[in-house]
Design an enzyme around this catalytic site. Structure first.
Site, PDB file in Angstrom:
ATOM      1  N   PRO A  22       4.858   7.293  -8.670  1.00  0.00           N
ATOM      2  CA  PRO A  22       4.586   8.732  -8.643  1.00  0.00           C
ATOM      3  C   PRO A  22       3.873   9.084  -7.345  1.00  0.00           C
ATOM      4  O   PRO A  22       2.939   8.378  -6.945  1.00  0.00           O
ATOM      5  CB  PRO A  22       3.656   8.946  -9.846  1.00  0.00           C
ATOM      6  N   MET A  23       4.331  10.138  -6.678  1.00  0.00           N
ATOM      7  CA  MET A  23       3.648  10.569  -5.448  1.00  0.00           C
ATOM      8  C   MET A  23       3.625  12.086  -5.376  1.00  0.00           C
ATOM      9  O   MET A  23       4.687  12.733  -5.438  1.00  0.00           O
ATOM     10  CB  MET A  23       4.360  10.006  -4.211  1.00  0.00           C
ATOM     11  N   GLN A  75       3.655  11.905 -15.493  1.00  0.00           N
ATOM     12  CA  GLN A  75       2.318  11.379 -15.199  1.00  0.00           C
ATOM     13  C   GLN A  75       1.275  12.487 -15.288  1.00  0.00           C
ATOM     14  O   GLN A  75       1.429  13.551 -14.679  1.00  0.00           O
ATOM     15  CB  GLN A  75       2.239  10.721 -13.819  1.00  0.00           C
ATOM     16  N   CYS A 104      -6.202   8.076  -9.201  1.00  0.00           N
ATOM     17  CA  CYS A 104      -6.268   9.025  -8.084  1.00  0.00           C
ATOM     18  C   CYS A 104      -7.704   9.110  -7.551  1.00  0.00           C
ATOM     19  O   CYS A 104      -8.635   9.403  -8.304  1.00  0.00           O
ATOM     20  CB  CYS A 104      -5.789  10.401  -8.532  1.00  0.00           C
ATOM     21  N   GLY A 200       1.203  -1.903  -4.615  1.00  0.00           N
ATOM     22  CA  GLY A 200       0.334  -1.983  -3.441  1.00  0.00           C
ATOM     23  C   GLY A 200       0.967  -2.794  -2.337  1.00  0.00           C
ATOM     24  O   GLY A 200       1.193  -3.994  -2.485  1.00  0.00           O
ATOM     25  N   ARG A 222       4.600   4.245  -0.597  1.00  0.00           N
ATOM     26  CA  ARG A 222       4.724   4.739   0.783  1.00  0.00           C
ATOM     27  C   ARG A 222       6.001   4.290   1.482  1.00  0.00           C
ATOM     28  O   ARG A 222       6.593   5.057   2.248  1.00  0.00           O
ATOM     29  CB  ARG A 222       3.505   4.311   1.609  1.00  0.00           C
TER      30      ARG A 222
HETATM   31  C1  LIG Z   1       1.678  10.844  -0.628  1.00  0.00           C
HETATM   32  C2  LIG Z   1       1.177  10.056  -1.802  1.00  0.00           C
HETATM   33  C3  LIG Z   1       1.028  10.679  -3.022  1.00  0.00           C
HETATM   34  C4  LIG Z   1       0.587   9.954  -4.139  1.00  0.00           C
HETATM   35  N1  LIG Z   1       0.518  10.573  -5.348  1.00  0.00           N
HETATM   36  C5  LIG Z   1       0.260   9.832  -6.467  1.00  0.00           C
HETATM   37  C6  LIG Z   1       0.384  10.397  -7.770  1.00  0.00           C
HETATM   38  O1  LIG Z   1       0.733  11.567  -7.958  1.00  0.00           O
HETATM   39  N2  LIG Z   1       0.111   9.586  -8.827  1.00  0.00           N
HETATM   40  C7  LIG Z   1      -0.242   8.261  -8.672  1.00  0.00           C
HETATM   41  O2  LIG Z   1      -0.448   7.558  -9.657  1.00  0.00           O
HETATM   42  N3  LIG Z   1      -0.366   7.720  -7.453  1.00  0.00           N
HETATM   43  C8  LIG Z   1      -0.091   8.457  -6.362  1.00  0.00           C
HETATM   44  N4  LIG Z   1      -0.127   7.867  -5.130  1.00  0.00           N
HETATM   45  C9  LIG Z   1      -0.432   6.422  -5.028  1.00  0.00           C
HETATM   46  C10 LIG Z   1       0.861   5.603  -5.080  1.00  0.00           C
HETATM   47  O3  LIG Z   1       1.580   5.812  -6.275  1.00  0.00           O
HETATM   48  C11 LIG Z   1       0.570   4.096  -4.923  1.00  0.00           C
HETATM   49  O4  LIG Z   1      -0.238   3.679  -5.986  1.00  0.00           O
HETATM   50  C12 LIG Z   1      -0.144   3.757  -3.618  1.00  0.00           C
HETATM   51  O5  LIG Z   1       0.380   4.494  -2.525  1.00  0.00           O
HETATM   52  C13 LIG Z   1      -0.021   2.257  -3.320  1.00  0.00           C
HETATM   53  O6  LIG Z   1       1.336   1.873  -3.225  1.00  0.00           O
HETATM   54  P1  LIG Z   1       2.050   1.604  -1.800  1.00  0.00           P
HETATM   55  O7  LIG Z   1       1.232   0.561  -1.101  1.00  0.00           O
HETATM   56  O8  LIG Z   1       3.440   1.153  -2.152  1.00  0.00           O
HETATM   57  O9  LIG Z   1       2.016   2.899  -1.047  1.00  0.00           O
HETATM   58  C14 LIG Z   1       0.267   8.575  -4.003  1.00  0.00           C
HETATM   59  C15 LIG Z   1       0.404   7.968  -2.752  1.00  0.00           C
HETATM   60  C16 LIG Z   1       0.860   8.681  -1.671  1.00  0.00           C
HETATM   61  C17 LIG Z   1       1.019   7.982  -0.346  1.00  0.00           C
END
Ligand SMILES: Cc1cc2nc3c(=O)[nH]c(=O)nc-3n(C[C@H](O)[C@H](O)[C@H](O)COP(=O)(O)O)c2cc1C
Length: 310
Positions: A22-23, A75, A104, A200, A222
């Site tokens: 989720p992002m 979510q 968050c 992560g 990301r």
């Molecule tokens: C732009 C952005 C928005 C995000 N929004 C959420 C969100 O709405 N809910 C959530 O659980 N995590 C959110 N995250 C965290 C990501 O889901 C993830 O846990 C975190 O980026 C680590 O994963 P990665 O290393 O693959 O980026 C967000 C991350 C980014 C970069």
């Protein structure tokens, strides 16, 4: 290479262990559609429960889903038991599960004692999960708020009846420059009986392969921004041990598809489309100049024309 097995979250069969994270802003319905073919699970962005209860048009857009958008998790975050009770009464049959965001770190959210603030009080998370006992509930956590209490959190959450747990292997006060510490994902997996999805720093099929060695699912955030085809290459790697390079033409094509989908669903405004477009254009020859020109565009039509000429 790991042998990919299916697993279940509650009674939901997960056929592909690679998840789109989720992002906020990024994973709207249009974006999820781009990734769907190659992911086993996707989520709405985090939505405040109080916003869901108010049913305002903006929130409805964030909640938008359809029959192609499967399986889908809604979510949510919040910290008010009464609101969770109201949520439990809602008809949420369009969603396969409810995922509680306990990760968050934004002050706007933790200031209301939601998101990663919940990690300080695993009992509170347990209470929220128990209220939603008529739905499939999962939780997305970090290792702790400022200190690592992930084992306690994971066990409490499992006891409360959650059907799966996503572990983003950082503390809430650790930014993305701190390396995610996967050994905790492995430890959690050893301790709990529910499926664990690791998250992560996954950037490639090889990373996914390593993650699936230690837990049930691998969640990508990301590395998927402006790059939905990463999921195609992850699948290729899991099958063949090799990934192909995603070409610029393919990336551009995906952005064109996004433009159409975003318009059809009316999920993104011009400013967001431009911000996302810049992500798709990364790595293009003369990217800085392209970006400059791109950011000056004012209408959807202008964006389409600009992209058509690249
Ligand atoms: C732009 C952005 C928005 C995000 N929004 C959420 C969100 O709405 N809910 C959530 O659980 N995590 C959110 N995250 C965290 C990501 O889901 C993830 O846990 C975190 O980026 C680590 O994963 P990665 O290393 O693959 O980026 C967000 C991350 C980014 C970069």
């Amino acid at each position: 290479m790991v042998v990919i097995g299916m697993f279940k979250i509650g009674n939901l069969r997960i056929r592909n262990p690679v998840f789109l994270a989720p992002m906020i802003d990024v994973t709207d319905l249009a974006y999820r559609q781009l990734c769907r073919k190659y992911v086993g699970m996707a989520y709405t962005e985090m939505i405040y429960i109080s916003a869901i209860l108010h049913e305002n048009p903006k929130t409805k857009k964030l909640m938008m889903t359809n029959s192609n958008d499967k399986p889908i998790g809604l979510q949510v975050t919040g910290n008010n038991a009464e609101e969770f009770k109201e949520l439990a009464k809602m008809n949420l049959k369009d969603y396969d599960l409810i995922d509680i965001n306990c990760g968050c770190p934004s002050l706007r959210i933790t200031g209301n004692e939601a998101g990663s603030y919940l990690l300080k009080n695993p009992g509170k998370i347990k209470e929220m999960i128990e209220i939603l006992d008529n739905k499939i509930v999962t939780a997305k956590i970090r290792l702790g708020f400022k200190k690592n209490n992930v084992m306690k959190i994971a066990k409490e959450i499992e006891k409360a009846g959650t059907s799966a747990l996503t572990v983003h292997a950082r503390l809430a006060n650790q930014g993305s420059s701190v390396k995610a510490d996967w050994k905790w994902i492995k430890k959690v997996k050893r301790e709990v009986g529910i499926p664990v999805i690791g998250n992560g720093d996954i950037k490639s099929g090889e990373d996914v392969d390593k993650m699936l060695d230690i837990c049930d699912g691998a969640m990508v955030a990301r590395a998927a921004i402006g790059n939905p085809l990463i999921f195609r290459e992850i699948q290729r790697y899991l099958k063949t041990g090799k990934e192909n390079k995603i070409t610029k033409e393919e990336k551009l094509n995906e952005f064109k598809k996004y433009l159409e989908l975003a318009k059809d669903y009316d999920v993104a405004d011009i400013n967001w489309i431009k911000r996302l477009g810049v992500e798709f254009l990364k790595g293009f020859k003369g990217a800085a100049k392209l970006r400059e020109g791109f950011m000056l565009l004012k209408t959807y039509r202008e964006i389409k024309d600009f992209v058509g000429k690249i």
